[in-house]
Design a protein around this motif. Structure first.
Motif, PDB file in Angstrom:
ATOM      1  N   ARG A  37       4.324  -0.682  -2.018  1.00 16.98           N
ATOM      2  CA  ARG A  37       5.362   0.354  -2.056  1.00 16.98           C
ATOM      3  C   ARG A  37       4.970   1.512  -2.952  1.00 16.98           C
ATOM      4  NH1 ARG A  37      11.111  -0.386  -2.347  1.00 16.98           N
ATOM      5  NH2 ARG A  37      10.943   1.815  -1.903  1.00 16.98           N
ATOM      6  N   GLY A  38       4.071   1.280  -3.922  1.00 11.75           N
ATOM      7  CA  GLY A  38       3.674   2.331  -4.849  1.00 11.75           C
ATOM      8  C   GLY A  38       4.546   2.378  -6.086  1.00 11.75           C
ATOM      9  N   LYS A  39       5.237   1.290  -6.395  1.00  8.74           N
ATOM     10  CA  LYS A  39       6.157   1.279  -7.528  1.00  8.74           C
ATOM     11  C   LYS A  39       5.432   1.285  -8.867  1.00  8.74           C
ATOM     12  CE  LYS A  39      10.325  -0.415  -6.917  1.00  8.74           C
ATOM     13  NZ  LYS A  39      11.431  -1.363  -6.778  1.00  8.74           N
ATOM     14  N   ASN A  40       4.118   1.061  -8.867  1.00  5.46           N
ATOM     15  CA  ASN A  40       3.348   1.112 -10.106  1.00  5.46           C
ATOM     16  C   ASN A  40       2.903   2.533 -10.442  1.00  5.46           C
ATOM     17  OD1 ASN A  40       1.619   1.085  -7.842  1.00  5.46           O
ATOM     18  ND2 ASN A  40      -0.097   0.505  -9.127  1.00  5.46           N
ATOM     19  N   GLU A  41       3.129   3.469  -9.538  1.00  9.87           N
ATOM     20  CA  GLU A  41       2.704   4.855  -9.734  1.00  9.87           C
ATOM     21  C   GLU A  41       3.807   5.653 -10.431  1.00  9.87           C
ATOM     22  OE1 GLU A  41      -0.330   5.827  -8.832  1.00  9.87           O
ATOM     23  OE2 GLU A  41      -0.802   3.934  -7.868  1.00  9.87           O
ATOM     24  N   ASP A  49       6.791   7.175   1.648  1.00  6.99           N
ATOM     25  CA  ASP A  49       5.787   6.110   1.721  1.00  6.99           C
ATOM     26  C   ASP A  49       4.610   6.507   0.837  1.00  6.99           C
ATOM     27  OD1 ASP A  49       4.355   3.914   2.382  1.00  6.99           O
ATOM     28  OD2 ASP A  49       3.944   4.505   4.451  1.00  6.99           O
ATOM     29  N   CYS A  50       4.665   6.109  -0.427  1.00 12.15           N
ATOM     30  CA  CYS A  50       3.635   6.511  -1.388  1.00 12.15           C
ATOM     31  C   CYS A  50       2.880   5.301  -1.928  1.00 12.15           C
ATOM     32  CB  CYS A  50       4.256   7.322  -2.519  1.00 12.15           C
ATOM     33  SG  CYS A  50       5.664   6.563  -3.310  1.00 12.15           S
ATOM     34  N   GLY A  51       2.732   4.262  -1.111  1.00 12.77           N
ATOM     35  CA  GLY A  51       2.093   3.032  -1.542  1.00 12.77           C
ATOM     36  C   GLY A  51       0.593   3.053  -1.409  1.00 12.77           C
ATOM     37  N   ASN A  52      -0.022   1.933  -1.772  1.00 13.03           N
ATOM     38  CA  ASN A  52      -1.465   1.791  -1.802  1.00 13.03           C
ATOM     39  C   ASN A  52      -1.912   0.726  -0.812  1.00 13.03           C
ATOM     40  OD1 ASN A  52      -1.785   3.530  -4.226  1.00 13.03           O
ATOM     41  ND2 ASN A  52      -0.594   1.908  -5.159  1.00 13.03           N
ATOM     42  N   PHE A  53      -3.215   0.624  -0.620  1.00 14.28           N
ATOM     43  CA  PHE A  53      -3.803  -0.446   0.161  1.00 14.28           C
ATOM     44  C   PHE A  53      -4.047  -1.634  -0.765  1.00 14.28           C
ATOM     45  CE2 PHE A  53      -4.814   3.263   2.649  1.00 14.28           C
ATOM     46  CZ  PHE A  53      -4.721   2.812   3.953  1.00 14.28           C
ATOM     47  N   VAL A  54      -3.780  -2.847  -0.278  1.00 19.01           N
ATOM     48  CA  VAL A  54      -3.963  -4.044  -1.093  1.00 19.01           C
ATOM     49  C   VAL A  54      -4.744  -5.078  -0.294  1.00 19.01           C
ATOM     50  CG1 VAL A  54      -2.837  -5.888  -2.385  1.00 19.01           C
ATOM     51  CG2 VAL A  54      -1.805  -3.633  -2.314  1.00 19.01           C
ATOM     52  N   ILE A  55      -5.782  -5.627  -0.931  1.00 19.58           N
ATOM     53  CA  ILE A  55      -6.582  -6.715  -0.360  1.00 19.58           C
ATOM     54  C   ILE A  55      -6.273  -7.961  -1.177  1.00 19.58           C
ATOM     55  CG2 ILE A  55      -8.906  -7.514   0.167  1.00 19.58           C
ATOM     56  CD1 ILE A  55      -9.737  -4.489  -0.190  1.00 19.58           C
ATOM     57  N   VAL A  56      -5.831  -9.025  -0.525  1.00 13.73           N
ATOM     58  CA  VAL A  56      -5.570 -10.296  -1.198  1.00 13.73           C
ATOM     59  C   VAL A  56      -6.663 -11.269  -0.782  1.00 13.73           C
ATOM     60  CG1 VAL A  56      -3.942 -12.186  -1.527  1.00 13.73           C
ATOM     61  CG2 VAL A  56      -3.096  -9.875  -1.173  1.00 13.73           C
ATOM     62  N   ASN A 117       5.481   0.283   7.552  1.00 16.70           N
ATOM     63  CA  ASN A 117       4.259   1.036   7.291  1.00 16.70           C
ATOM     64  C   ASN A 117       3.496   0.472   6.104  1.00 16.70           C
ATOM     65  OD1 ASN A 117       4.829   2.750   9.398  1.00 16.70           O
ATOM     66  ND2 ASN A 117       5.797   4.295   8.104  1.00 16.70           N
ATOM     67  N   ALA A 118       4.210   0.012   5.077  1.00 15.75           N
ATOM     68  CA  ALA A 118       3.562  -0.591   3.917  1.00 15.75           C
ATOM     69  C   ALA A 118       2.856  -1.885   4.314  1.00 15.75           C
ATOM     70  CB  ALA A 118       4.579  -0.849   2.821  1.00 15.75           C
TER      71      ALA A 118
END
Length: 142
Positions: A37-41, A49-56, A117-118
């Motif tokens: 979601r981009g809540k760390n920004e 929609d200001c989130g990031n890409f995440v690889i787990v 989208n996230a």
């Protein structure tokens, strides 16, 4: 002083890699959902929609605490009468650990187009290997 509102044209997406080995699945899913979601920004805006890409990685080594391996079930329906299917968490973690992690993260995202989208920016892998080295992901500690 006015409140800053992010524009979708100005969003810069980063790539993060999260290691789920030995960590509770739910705690990992919370961190991943916040990154998506981009809540760390500092420029977070709820309606953009200001989130990031995440690889787990190491989704197969994520831990379910308590008696969840025996008591937790994943349900889905085929759409036909009597088409309810259920899979025990123990079976899901043995056969498709990526899907179990995806479902945990998806449940923590908003149920609208922003959440959909996230979710497309989430990449989950059972093992250590992934195919996104070219994006130079930054390790994120849970």
């Amino acid at each position: 002083m006015s409140t800053f509102m992010q524009k979708k044209e100005n969003v810069v997406r980063k790539w993060y890699i999260v290691d789920a080995a030995g960590k509770p699945m739910g705690r990992t899913a919370v961190v991943v959902a916040n990154l998506l979601r981009g809540k760390n920004e500092p420029e977070f805006t709820p309606n953009v929609d200001c989130g990031n890409f995440v690889i787990v990685v190491n989704a197969d080594k994520a831990v379910l605490t308590g008696k969840k391996m025996e008591d937790k079930y994943y349900y889905h329906h085929s759409g036909y009468i009597g088409g309810m299917k259920s899979v025990q968490a123990k079976t899901m973690m043995a056969t498709k650990p990526e899907r179990a992690m995806e479902l945990a993260v998806k449940g923590m995202l908003p149920k609208n187009t922003l959440g959909a989208n996230a979710f497309t920016r989430l990449k989950v892998y059972a093992g250590e290997a992934h195919k996104h080295e070219a994006q130079k992901p930054v390790a994120y500690e849970v």
